[in-house]
Design a protein around this motif. Structure first.
Motif, PDB file in Angstrom:
ATOM      1  N   VAL A  62       0.846  -1.205   0.000  1.00  8.56           N
ATOM      2  CA  VAL A  62       0.000   0.000   0.000  1.00  8.56           C
ATOM      3  C   VAL A  62       0.879   1.252   0.000  1.00  8.56           C
ATOM      4  N   SER A  63       1.940   1.248   0.798  1.00  4.83           N
ATOM      5  CA  SER A  63       2.865   2.388   0.849  1.00  4.83           C
ATOM      6  C   SER A  63       3.449   2.712  -0.529  1.00  4.83           C
ATOM      7  N   CYS A  88      -6.863   7.745   2.431  1.00  4.08           N
ATOM      8  CA  CYS A  88      -6.485   6.541   1.689  1.00  4.08           C
ATOM      9  C   CYS A  88      -7.471   5.425   2.017  1.00  4.08           C
ATOM     10  N   MET A  89      -8.104   4.893   0.993  1.00  4.71           N
ATOM     11  CA  MET A  89      -8.982   3.738   1.170  1.00  4.71           C
ATOM     12  C   MET A  89      -8.355   2.523   0.505  1.00  4.71           C
ATOM     13  N   VAL A  90      -8.180   1.459   1.264  1.00  2.00           N
ATOM     14  CA  VAL A  90      -7.721   0.176   0.723  1.00  2.00           C
ATOM     15  C   VAL A  90      -8.964  -0.707   0.656  1.00  2.00           C
ATOM     16  N   TYR A  91      -9.139  -1.408  -0.453  1.00  4.47           N
ATOM     17  CA  TYR A  91     -10.418  -2.064  -0.716  1.00  4.47           C
ATOM     18  C   TYR A  91     -10.202  -3.397  -1.428  1.00  4.47           C
ATOM     19  N   VAL A  92     -10.874  -4.446  -0.964  1.00  2.81           N
ATOM     20  CA  VAL A  92     -10.821  -5.744  -1.652  1.00  2.81           C
ATOM     21  C   VAL A  92     -12.195  -6.058  -2.247  1.00  2.81           C
ATOM     22  N   PRO A  93     -12.264  -6.222  -3.579  1.00  2.22           N
ATOM     23  CA  PRO A  93     -13.562  -6.500  -4.213  1.00  2.22           C
ATOM     24  C   PRO A  93     -13.946  -7.975  -4.112  1.00  2.22           C
ATOM     25  N   ALA A  96     -10.294  -0.699   4.526  1.00  2.00           N
ATOM     26  CA  ALA A  96      -9.523  -0.151   5.643  1.00  2.00           C
ATOM     27  C   ALA A  96      -9.092   1.233   5.195  1.00  2.00           C
ATOM     28  N   LEU A  97      -9.235   2.211   6.090  1.00  5.40           N
ATOM     29  CA  LEU A  97      -8.904   3.589   5.718  1.00  5.40           C
ATOM     30  C   LEU A  97      -7.919   4.193   6.697  1.00  5.40           C
ATOM     31  N   MET A  98      -7.133   5.124   6.201  1.00  3.60           N
ATOM     32  CA  MET A  98      -6.201   5.844   7.074  1.00  3.60           C
ATOM     33  C   MET A  98      -5.823   7.140   6.386  1.00  3.60           C
ATOM     34  N   PRO A  99      -5.378   8.144   7.134  1.00 10.87           N
ATOM     35  CA  PRO A  99      -4.945   9.377   6.478  1.00 10.87           C
ATOM     36  C   PRO A  99      -3.595   9.182   5.799  1.00 10.87           C
ATOM     37  N   VAL A 100      -3.367   9.956   4.742  1.00 10.15           N
ATOM     38  CA  VAL A 100      -2.022  10.185   4.216  1.00 10.15           C
ATOM     39  C   VAL A 100      -1.686  11.623   4.582  1.00 10.15           C
ATOM     40  N   SER A 101      -0.533  11.809   5.205  1.00 16.41           N
ATOM     41  CA  SER A 101      -0.107  13.157   5.598  1.00 16.41           C
ATOM     42  C   SER A 101       1.394  13.273   5.382  1.00 16.41           C
ATOM     43  N   ARG A 134       3.054  10.305   3.690  1.00 23.26           N
ATOM     44  CA  ARG A 134       3.141   8.962   4.294  1.00 23.26           C
ATOM     45  C   ARG A 134       1.801   8.518   4.885  1.00 23.26           C
ATOM     46  N   LEU A 135       1.583   7.204   4.912  1.00 23.63           N
ATOM     47  CA  LEU A 135       0.424   6.647   5.603  1.00 23.63           C
ATOM     48  C   LEU A 135       0.528   6.982   7.083  1.00 23.63           C
TER      49      LEU A 135
END
Lengths: 128, 128, 128
Positions: free
Chosen positions: A22-23, A34-39, A93-98, A101-102
């Protein structure tokens, strides 16, 4: 920005640390959600610590949480348990990018949970 | 927009209503997706009603859901249970911002769950 | 973009496939993060397969996961169980929009879970 990569799982139930992948995807992005997603409907994503003991505990925990037998969907396809786990955990799963960087705490990793492997799993990464 | 504040929890398992703190962070933002995020692997965020009875029920519910003993991670650090709860609940809660306000139903509050307190917990708020 | 629609549920516990309604909302949007959100504390959203057997399994699974009795909130309002399910499942489901379409796997549908129906439920759709 939207990118995608693939992960080949090797076991019927497996948790895989995908943080580094992801990085790589978010390189060049300064700030955003940042949204990470599995279809997929028999996999999911969590954010937590990843070392061999807790990884094995997560697999065992999901097994305890969802009984294997007694589901109606099993007359169609014998993987109801994997769907129920996936529905509960969720495909994102979501997290900020700032500052490029994650934003992850010391013990946070992005973890793909395959509840019905081994399979090729798609992972979509989008930052907005 | 990205902002951060801190919450000091006071118990080993505690749920804290952080809605007002999040509302302060989004002042001046008209519309967007608001993500509230805790960079911790033994805490989590939920959105639900918050009054003393249901708050206490949530703590009791998570205790029931995740057995204390029997986890491999406990040989490293005796908090596997807190990691499993955190992994299941997740470190993020999201809601729309519309017309300058968080879109929350009558009974919805943003709740920080500390599964391994008391600790100082960071809360990141990002709107895009 | 922010839109809203309503769903009338018909049972005390019900899961409803709202994918087509969400797809209608995002018409004209090319790319972004789509957040589907219910401003309710006794409902939730999941993403998973939807056919009558697995739909019924999800309802049964949540019933197993959360005991009906023994909660303090029930002295106020006899629906603690619905709040606990809603808190665990969460009021949001997210997925990418790419090339004008929701990015959903073959077996993924967006599912509204009403844990305390029948009621009118609001569904907010925001893409950023």
């Amino acid at each position: 920005m939207i990118k995608e990569f693939r992960i080949r799982t090797t076991k019927s139930r497996e948790v895989v640390d995908i943080t580094n992948r992801v990085s790589e995807c978010i390189k060049g992005v300064k700030e955003g959600i940042c949204m990470v997603y599995v279809p997929h409907a028999t996999a999911g994503l969590i954010i937590n610590e990843f070392e061999p003991n807790i990884a094995s505990d997560f697999v065992a925990f999901f097994e305890k949480l969802v009984p294997k037998a007694g589901w109606k969907h099993n007359v169609i396809d014998d993987n109801a348990e994997a769907h129920l786990k996936s529905g509960l955990v969720g495909p994102h799963a979501l997290m900020p990018v700032s500052e490029g960087r994650l934003v992850l705490g010391t013990w946070q990793r992005i973890i793909l949970c395959d509840f019905d492997g081994p399979r090729d799993r798609r992972v979509v990464v989008m930052v907005r």
